[in-house]
Design a protein around this motif. Structure first.
Motif, PDB file in Angstrom:
ATOM      1  N   PHE A   1       0.809  -1.213   0.000  1.00  0.00           N
ATOM      2  CA  PHE A   1       0.000   0.000   0.000  1.00  0.00           C
ATOM      3  C   PHE A   1       0.850   1.274   0.000  1.00  0.00           C
ATOM      4  O   PHE A   1       0.336   2.358   0.197  1.00  0.00           O
ATOM      5  CB  PHE A   1      -0.946  -0.012   1.215  1.00  0.00           C
ATOM      6  CG  PHE A   1      -1.973  -1.110   1.139  1.00  0.00           C
ATOM      7  CD1 PHE A   1      -3.111  -0.965   0.351  1.00  0.00           C
ATOM      8  CD2 PHE A   1      -1.802  -2.290   1.845  1.00  0.00           C
ATOM      9  CE1 PHE A   1      -4.061  -1.970   0.276  1.00  0.00           C
ATOM     10  CE2 PHE A   1      -2.752  -3.310   1.775  1.00  0.00           C
ATOM     11  CZ  PHE A   1      -3.885  -3.151   0.986  1.00  0.00           C
TER      12      PHE A   1
ATOM     13  N   ASN B   1       3.181   3.767  -2.108  1.00  0.00           N
ATOM     14  CA  ASN B   1       3.461   4.077  -3.520  1.00  0.00           C
ATOM     15  C   ASN B   1       4.765   4.836  -3.725  1.00  0.00           C
ATOM     16  O   ASN B   1       4.962   5.464  -4.759  1.00  0.00           O
ATOM     17  CB  ASN B   1       2.289   4.865  -4.122  1.00  0.00           C
ATOM     18  CG  ASN B   1       2.115   6.227  -3.462  1.00  0.00           C
ATOM     19  OD1 ASN B   1       2.967   6.676  -2.698  1.00  0.00           O
ATOM     20  ND2 ASN B   1       1.016   6.888  -3.754  1.00  0.00           N
TER      21      ASN B   1
ATOM     22  N   ARG C   1      -1.110   4.470   1.265  1.00  0.00           N
ATOM     23  CA  ARG C   1      -2.466   4.649   0.745  1.00  0.00           C
ATOM     24  C   ARG C   1      -3.499   4.127   1.743  1.00  0.00           C
ATOM     25  O   ARG C   1      -4.070   3.052   1.587  1.00  0.00           O
ATOM     26  CB  ARG C   1      -2.588   3.940  -0.605  1.00  0.00           C
ATOM     27  CG  ARG C   1      -1.851   4.647  -1.741  1.00  0.00           C
ATOM     28  CD  ARG C   1      -2.564   5.924  -2.188  1.00  0.00           C
ATOM     29  NE  ARG C   1      -3.952   5.638  -2.547  1.00  0.00           N
ATOM     30  CZ  ARG C   1      -4.339   5.213  -3.761  1.00  0.00           C
ATOM     31  NH1 ARG C   1      -3.445   5.058  -4.718  1.00  0.00           N
ATOM     32  NH2 ARG C   1      -5.604   4.964  -4.008  1.00  0.00           N
TER      33      ARG C   1
ATOM     34  N   ASP D   1      -6.430   5.088   2.250  1.00  0.00           N
ATOM     35  CA  ASP D   1      -7.764   4.929   1.652  1.00  0.00           C
ATOM     36  C   ASP D   1      -7.927   3.521   1.096  1.00  0.00           C
ATOM     37  O   ASP D   1      -8.968   2.880   1.275  1.00  0.00           O
ATOM     38  CB  ASP D   1      -7.978   5.965   0.545  1.00  0.00           C
ATOM     39  CG  ASP D   1      -6.911   5.865  -0.561  1.00  0.00           C
ATOM     40  OD1 ASP D   1      -5.732   5.584  -0.251  1.00  0.00           O
ATOM     41  OD2 ASP D   1      -7.249   6.051  -1.743  1.00  0.00           O
ATOM     42  N   ALA D   2      -6.873   3.020   0.446  1.00  0.00           N
ATOM     43  CA  ALA D   2      -6.940   1.682  -0.158  1.00  0.00           C
ATOM     44  C   ALA D   2      -6.953   0.596   0.923  1.00  0.00           C
ATOM     45  O   ALA D   2      -7.613  -0.432   0.769  1.00  0.00           O
ATOM     46  CB  ALA D   2      -5.761   1.480  -1.111  1.00  0.00           C
TER      47      ALA D   2
ATOM     48  N   SER E   1     -10.003  -1.963   1.500  1.00  0.00           N
ATOM     49  CA  SER E   1      -9.707  -3.396   1.466  1.00  0.00           C
ATOM     50  C   SER E   1     -10.298  -4.102   2.686  1.00  0.00           C
ATOM     51  O   SER E   1     -10.889  -5.179   2.571  1.00  0.00           O
ATOM     52  CB  SER E   1      -8.196  -3.641   1.421  1.00  0.00           C
ATOM     53  OG  SER E   1      -7.641  -3.111   0.231  1.00  0.00           O
TER      54      SER E   1
ATOM     55  N   TYR F   1      -5.819  -2.105  -6.426  1.00  0.00           N
ATOM     56  CA  TYR F   1      -6.239  -0.716  -6.220  1.00  0.00           C
ATOM     57  C   TYR F   1      -5.566   0.164  -7.270  1.00  0.00           C
ATOM     58  O   TYR F   1      -4.612  -0.255  -7.924  1.00  0.00           O
ATOM     59  CB  TYR F   1      -5.940  -0.235  -4.790  1.00  0.00           C
ATOM     60  CG  TYR F   1      -4.488   0.001  -4.440  1.00  0.00           C
ATOM     61  CD1 TYR F   1      -3.870   1.232  -4.688  1.00  0.00           C
ATOM     62  CD2 TYR F   1      -3.720  -1.004  -3.843  1.00  0.00           C
ATOM     63  CE1 TYR F   1      -2.542   1.446  -4.368  1.00  0.00           C
ATOM     64  CE2 TYR F   1      -2.386  -0.797  -3.505  1.00  0.00           C
ATOM     65  CZ  TYR F   1      -1.807   0.431  -3.777  1.00  0.00           C
ATOM     66  OH  TYR F   1      -0.489   0.642  -3.456  1.00  0.00           O
ATOM     67  N   GLU F   2      -6.095   1.351  -7.438  1.00  0.00           N
ATOM     68  CA  GLU F   2      -5.590   2.274  -8.461  1.00  0.00           C
ATOM     69  C   GLU F   2      -4.329   2.964  -7.968  1.00  0.00           C
ATOM     70  O   GLU F   2      -4.347   3.667  -6.966  1.00  0.00           O
ATOM     71  CB  GLU F   2      -6.677   3.316  -8.786  1.00  0.00           C
ATOM     72  CG  GLU F   2      -6.257   4.341  -9.826  1.00  0.00           C
ATOM     73  CD  GLU F   2      -5.804   3.678 -11.122  1.00  0.00           C
ATOM     74  OE1 GLU F   2      -4.587   3.689 -11.398  1.00  0.00           O
ATOM     75  OE2 GLU F   2      -6.664   3.156 -11.860  1.00  0.00           O
TER      76      GLU F   2
ATOM     77  N   THR G   1      -7.706   9.448  -9.564  1.00  0.00           N
ATOM     78  CA  THR G   1      -8.655   9.803  -8.519  1.00  0.00           C
ATOM     79  C   THR G   1      -8.887  11.307  -8.443  1.00  0.00           C
ATOM     80  O   THR G   1      -9.823  11.752  -7.830  1.00  0.00           O
ATOM     81  CB  THR G   1      -8.148   9.318  -7.151  1.00  0.00           C
ATOM     82  OG1 THR G   1      -6.795   9.749  -6.999  1.00  0.00           O
ATOM     83  CG2 THR G   1      -8.203   7.812  -7.071  1.00  0.00           C
TER      84      THR G   1
ATOM     85  N   ASN H   1     -11.834   2.244  -7.692  1.00  0.00           N
ATOM     86  CA  ASN H   1     -11.660   2.115  -6.260  1.00  0.00           C
ATOM     87  C   ASN H   1     -10.733   0.952  -5.921  1.00  0.00           C
ATOM     88  O   ASN H   1      -9.588   0.925  -6.325  1.00  0.00           O
ATOM     89  CB  ASN H   1     -13.060   1.940  -5.658  1.00  0.00           C
ATOM     90  CG  ASN H   1     -13.079   2.123  -4.167  1.00  0.00           C
ATOM     91  OD1 ASN H   1     -12.045   2.078  -3.509  1.00  0.00           O
ATOM     92  ND2 ASN H   1     -14.255   2.312  -3.613  1.00  0.00           N
ATOM     93  N   VAL H   2     -11.240  -0.003  -5.165  1.00  0.00           N
ATOM     94  CA  VAL H   2     -10.447  -1.151  -4.740  1.00  0.00           C
ATOM     95  C   VAL H   2     -11.248  -2.396  -5.051  1.00  0.00           C
ATOM     96  O   VAL H   2     -12.458  -2.408  -4.877  1.00  0.00           O
ATOM     97  CB  VAL H   2     -10.164  -1.080  -3.216  1.00  0.00           C
ATOM     98  CG1 VAL H   2      -9.553  -2.367  -2.702  1.00  0.00           C
ATOM     99  CG2 VAL H   2      -9.260   0.097  -2.902  1.00  0.00           C
TER     100      VAL H   2
END
Length: 362
Positions: A157, A159, A164, A166-167, A171, A199-200, A206, A324-325
């Motif tokens: 998660f 990057n 991340r 949010d991800a 999840s 995930y993106e 986004t 999203n995820v």
């Protein structure tokens, strides 16, 4: 070796997973047939469909009618820079019918399975700063201990700039739904099955709103949509030859860490022994491909925004929206009927949720 099986990515948004040798392949096919039976009225199985890739039956190449492939939804397709992780779930990665030798082999691969309840089989993470992917194979996952598993998962998660959260939160919510399904059913037990996380990875996906001119200008032209040559790369998954006659397409086989999704999306040379050529007719109907070639350099001079609008407006809505995820269950060569709850899988899910929650809280 199942992980060496080719994954053929079809431009229609599906992947083809080669059926494993018996009894595993037929068992997986039977599982999908049961869950996706059009006459199915079992609420447990109908809900399970939400957590699997969609299934479109089997497919065989005309040139090799005895080779069978499962035709499955490509869960990564709607993402611009998909970050992908494959996690095997459960306390045992051998099924109840495994030989002593098979049990020994599986246990020795990862002795901590019983205690941790899951194993990272591979990951592919997009790093924003370097615009590149970092991949980890199953040796990475097997090197993780109770002490390091949290940091090991958090790597997925991260990057390169930030965690991340949010991800991670999304999840956890998705795993909780799968856990609730397992708590409510006593008809199936899953061994050596995985969860696929996607995930993106791209920030733009986004934040961009096409009406916001400055953002669109900052973003410039999306990679892969502008191409001087004949080859267009779409979603890092597939190389498409644009100029072949009749709009025919050749899709190349990808091989990956996961037994299902190709995590290292590398195109093989035509000479590769498992190469399959997939001809797809009438591609005109697919707007993404058609609109991808509509920008040229001359259009861009002083005219970026309308051209970007043109491309993005032809894209499927799912790509425009912030992807999203996704968390989906995959790999069903060892699913068996049961009359008890799948305690090993439940243990693994709960422990994975705990680890993810830990990453969020710290």
């Amino acid at each position: 070796n199942a992980s060496l099986l080719g994954i053929l990515q079809h431009p229609d948004g599906t992947v083809l997973k080669q059926l494993q040798p018996p009894p595993r392949g037929p068992r997986e096919q039977e599982f999908y047939n049961k869950v996706y039976d059009s006459d199915c009225c079992d609420s447990v199985l109908l809900e399970l469909r939400e957590y699997l890739p969609k299934y479109f039956g089997v497919w065989s190449p005309p040139t090799a009618p005895n080779d069978t492939y499962l035709k499955l939804e490509d869960v990564t397709r709607k993402f611009n820079k998909p970050c992908i992780m494959d996690v095997k779930i459960g306390q045992k990665s051998y099924d109840p019918y495994a030989s002593a030798e098979k049990i020994q082999q599986q246990v020795s691969k990862y002795p901590l399975m019983e205690e941790i309840g899951f194993l990272v089989l591979g990951m592919r993470v997009y790093h924003v700063s370097s615009d590149s992917y970092e991949t980890q194979n199953q040796h990475y996952g097997r090197s993780l201990t109770k002490e390091t598993v949290r940091d090991g998962i958090s790597k997925f998660f991260h990057n390169g700039c930030c965690l991340r959260k949010d991800a991670i939160a999304a999840s956890i919510q998705k795993i909780e739904k799968i856990l609730a399904w397992f708590e409510g059913q006593k008809q199936l037990n899953f061994y050596a099955s995985s969860l696929l996380f996607v995930y993106e990875g791209s920030c733009q996906a986004t934040t961009v709103r096409l009406s916001d001119v400055t953002l669109a200008e900052k973003r410039g032209v999306p990679k892969g949509l502008l191409s001087g040559g004949d080859i267009l790369e779409y979603n890092n998954n597939i190389h498409v030859i644009n100029s072949t006659e009749n709009g025919k397409i050749e899709a190349s086989v990808s091989k990956g860490l996961s037994k299902f999704y190709a995590l290292h999306k590398k195109a093989y040379s035509k000479r590769h022994h498992s190469q399959l050529s997939l001809k797809v007719e009438n591609l005109e109907q697919d707007n993404v491909w058609k609109s991808s070639t509509c920008i040229t350099q001359e259009h861009l001079n002083g005219n970026v925004i309308p051209q970007l609008e043109k491309v993005f407006c032809h894209m499927p809505a799912e790509i425009k929206e912030s992807a999203n995820v996704e968390v989906r269950m995959i790999d069903f060569a060892h699913v068996f009927p049961s009359n008890t709850k799948d305690e090993g899988y439940i243990y693994g899910l709960k422990n994975l949720i705990t680890v993810l929650q830990n990453i969020l809280d710290n």
